[in-house]
Design an enzyme around this catalytic site. Structure first.
Site, PDB file in Angstrom:
ATOM      1  N   ALA A   1       0.975  -1.184   0.027  1.00 46.56           N
ATOM      2  CA  ALA A   1      -0.016   0.035   0.046  1.00 46.56           C
ATOM      3  C   ALA A   1       0.812   1.074  -0.094  1.00 46.56           C
ATOM      4  O   ALA A   1       0.560   2.292  -0.663  1.00 46.56           O
ATOM      5  CB  ALA A   1      -0.976   0.128   1.166  1.00 46.56           C
ATOM      6  N   ASP A   2       2.082   1.254   0.686  1.00 46.09           N
ATOM      7  CA  ASP A   2       2.890   2.392   1.022  1.00 46.09           C
ATOM      8  C   ASP A   2       3.636   2.572  -0.336  1.00 46.09           C
ATOM      9  O   ASP A   2       3.731   3.754  -0.796  1.00 46.09           O
ATOM     10  CB  ASP A   2       3.854   2.123   2.165  1.00 46.09           C
ATOM     11  CG  ASP A   2       2.899   2.060   3.288  1.00 46.09           C
ATOM     12  OD1 ASP A   2       2.647   3.200   3.728  1.00 46.09           O
ATOM     13  OD2 ASP A   2       3.046   1.018   3.901  1.00 46.09           O
ATOM     14  N   PHE A   3       4.151   1.665  -1.025  1.00 46.82           N
ATOM     15  CA  PHE A   3       4.948   1.615  -2.396  1.00 46.82           C
ATOM     16  C   PHE A   3       3.906   2.324  -3.330  1.00 46.82           C
ATOM     17  O   PHE A   3       4.428   2.907  -4.174  1.00 46.82           O
ATOM     18  CB  PHE A   3       5.439   0.610  -2.611  1.00 46.82           C
ATOM     19  CG  PHE A   3       6.897   0.327  -1.743  1.00 46.82           C
ATOM     20  CD1 PHE A   3       7.993   0.804  -1.962  1.00 46.82           C
ATOM     21  CD2 PHE A   3       6.812  -0.608  -0.504  1.00 46.82           C
ATOM     22  CE1 PHE A   3       9.208   0.878  -0.969  1.00 46.82           C
ATOM     23  CE2 PHE A   3       7.990  -0.612   0.317  1.00 46.82           C
ATOM     24  CZ  PHE A   3       9.312   0.088  -0.063  1.00 46.82           C
TER      25      PHE A   3
END
Length: 402
Positions: free
Chosen positions: A169-171
Site C-alpha cells: 500500500a505504501d509503495f
C-alpha cells in the site's frame, strides 16, 4: 552533494514524511531529478530506528531516502517554524503523509500553505482520505491490505488469508502520488496555478485489484483464493519440479498448444483447446501438469519451455535475484561509496530516461545533515543557526564528506 539531474531537475520538493508513503514518493521524485529536502523532527523519521542496522544506521531508512537532504527542526518552536515557512515558500512541491489533521495543527494545511506559496503543489498521502467517515482513523499497510479485500483473495484454498509480504500500500501510494505530482506540475506550467493532489493508501489497493473486483461484481460473491494461480487464465501458476518451482504463465491458446508439444502431451491441447476450457477444468489440468513437471529438474524444464517462446521462470531467492545477470544489467542493484560506512549495496531505480537509469546518486542523509546548509541558503546567519541548535529547535547533523 551531487546536484540532481533528470526530467525534474530544477524542481524543489519539501517532504514532510515518515516511514514509507511520502518518503518513497520523495525518493521517486529525487530519482527523477528533483531536489528533495526532507524535513524531520529532532528525533528523526521513525524508520531510522528500524533494524537491521549497518554501522549504526537503519538499512530500512537507507532504502527509502537516497538523494535527499535532511533538515531536522521542531516545527512547534516559533524560531524554527519561521525557517520552515521560508523553506515552504521556495518549494515547487510539498508532499506529506502525516496523520489526519497533523498538518492543520501545525498551521500547514493546504489553505495556509497556499497563502505562503500560491504555486505550490500540495501532495497528500492519506490513510483513508481527507474526508468521509474513516478520514480520522489511523492506518498502516496491514490494515489497508485487510480492508481493501487484498488479504481475502491472497493465499491457498482452505488456508488462512495471507498478507502480501511487502508493504505494498505504501509503495503504491508513493508511486501514485509521484504520478499526480508530475501531472500537477505539467498543469501548473500551463496555468501558473498550483493545486492539491491526494492519494489514499486504502484506495490505491482497492483500485489495483480492479480485476478481482470485477469477479465479485460480475458473480455477486467473494472470489475463491487460488494460491499462485490466476482466476482469468490457466495454466498460470507455480508448478513443482525437481529441485525447485517454475512459474508458468499461459495467456494465449497458441502458447498452450506449443507447451503441450514441449512436454509431449498433445492430448491436453485437444482436451482443453481454449482458455475458458482450461479455466473451467483447472484442477484436472493442473494435476496432469504436476505429474509431468515432477519428472525432471526445474532448470531443464525452464530451458525447454523458454526455447519455445513461452513465458516461464524460476522462483528465485532474494540473494539469487541480486546476482541475476539481467537485474544487474538493468542496474537494479548498485554499490555506493558511503562516507562513513564504506561500500554498500542498495536496490536501484526502475526508471529509465533515454537509455540511462535515472537514480539519485547520494546515499540517505544523516539526521539534520543539511540543516545548517539549507537554513543558510534561506538567509539565516551562522549565529542564528548556532542559537537555534543550542536551544534545541534544530538539529545540526554531521556534514558528510561526499
Amino acid at each position: 552533494m551531487i546536484l540532481p539531474s533528470g526530467p525534474l531537475s530544477g524542481t524543489r520538493v519539501v517532504e514532510i514524511g515518515n516511514l514509507v508513503g511520502a518518503p518513497y514518493a520523495g525518493m521517486v521524485l529525487a530519482d527523477l531529478g528533483a531536489e528533495v529536502i526532507k524535513v524531520e523532527p529532532p528525533n528523526g523519521d521513525l524508520s531510522r530506528a528500524f533494524p537491521p542496522f549497518q554501522g549504526g544506521e537503519s538499512a530500512f531508512f537507507g532504502a527509502l531516502n537516497r538523494g535527499k537532504r535532511s533538515v531536522a527542526l521542531q516545527p512547534r518552536r516559533p524560531e524554527a517554524r519561521r525557517w520552515l515557512i521560508e523553506l515552504v515558500r521556495t518549494a515547487d512541491v510539498l508532499v506529506h503523509n502525516l496523520r489526519h489533521g497533523a498538518m492543520e495543527r501545525l498551521n500547514l494545511g493546504e489553505p495556509e500553505v497556499r497563502e505562503i506559496n500560491p504555486r505550490v503543489i500540495y501532495a497528500v498521502v492519506s490513510a483513508f482520505g481527507s474526508d468521509g467517515p474513516d478520514a480520522a482513523r489511523p492506518g498502516i499497510d496491514l490494515i489497508f491490505q485487510a480492508e481493501s479485500g487484498m488479504i481475502s483473495v491472497t493465499g491457498h484454498p482452505g488456508d488462512p488469508p495471507q498478507k502480501v509480504a511487502t508493504t505494498i500500500a505504501d509503495f503504491l501510494a508513493g508511486t501514485n502520488i509521484s504520478l499526480l505530482v508530475c501531472a500537477a506540475l505539467v498543469e501548473r506550467a500551463r496555468t501558473g496555478r498550483g493545486k492539491k493532489v491526494e492519494v489514499s493508501l486504502r484506495d490505491g489497493l482497492v483500485a489495483v485489484q480492479s480485476t478481482w473486483n470485477a469477479i465479485a461484481l460480475a458473480e455477486g460473491g467473494q472470489p475463491t483464493r487460488l494460491g499462485t494461480a490466476s482466476p482469468f487464465t490457466a495454466p498460470n501458476q507455480l508448478f513443482k519440479a525437481r529441485g525447485g518451482f517454475l512459474a508458468l504463465a499461459i495467456v494465449a491458446d497458441a502458447h498452450f498448444r506449443r507447451l503441450c508439444e514441449v512436454i509431449d502431451r498433445p492430448d491436453l491441447a485437444e482436451r482443453f483447446p481454449t482458455n475458458p476450457d482450461r479455466v473451467a477444468h483447472r484442477q484436472e489440468l493442473v494435476e496432469a501438469l504436476d505429474a509431468v513437471f515432477s519428472t525432471m529438474q526445474v532448470d531443464a524444464w525452464i530451458e525447454r519451455i523458454a526455447a519455445a517462446g513461452i513465458p516461464v521462470g524460476r522462483v528465485m531467492s532474494l540473494p539469487e535475484v541480486m546476482e541475476d545477470p539481467q537485474a544487474l544489467h538493468q542496474q537494479m542493484f548498485y554499490e555506493e561509496s558511503h562516507p562513513r560506512l564504506g561500500a554498500l549495496t542498495h536496490t536501484g531505480s526502475p526508471f529509465r530516461v533515454g537509455s540511462e537509469s535515472s537514480r539519485a546518486e547520494d546515499p540517505a542523509p544523516e539526521l539534520g545533515e543539511h540543516t545548517a546548509e539549507v537554513l543558510a541558503a534561506l538567509g539565516a546567519s551562522a549565529a542564528e543557526i548556532k542559537g537555534l541548535s543550542d536551544a534545541g529547535a534544530v538539529v545540526i547533523g554531521k556534514r558528510s564528506t561526499r
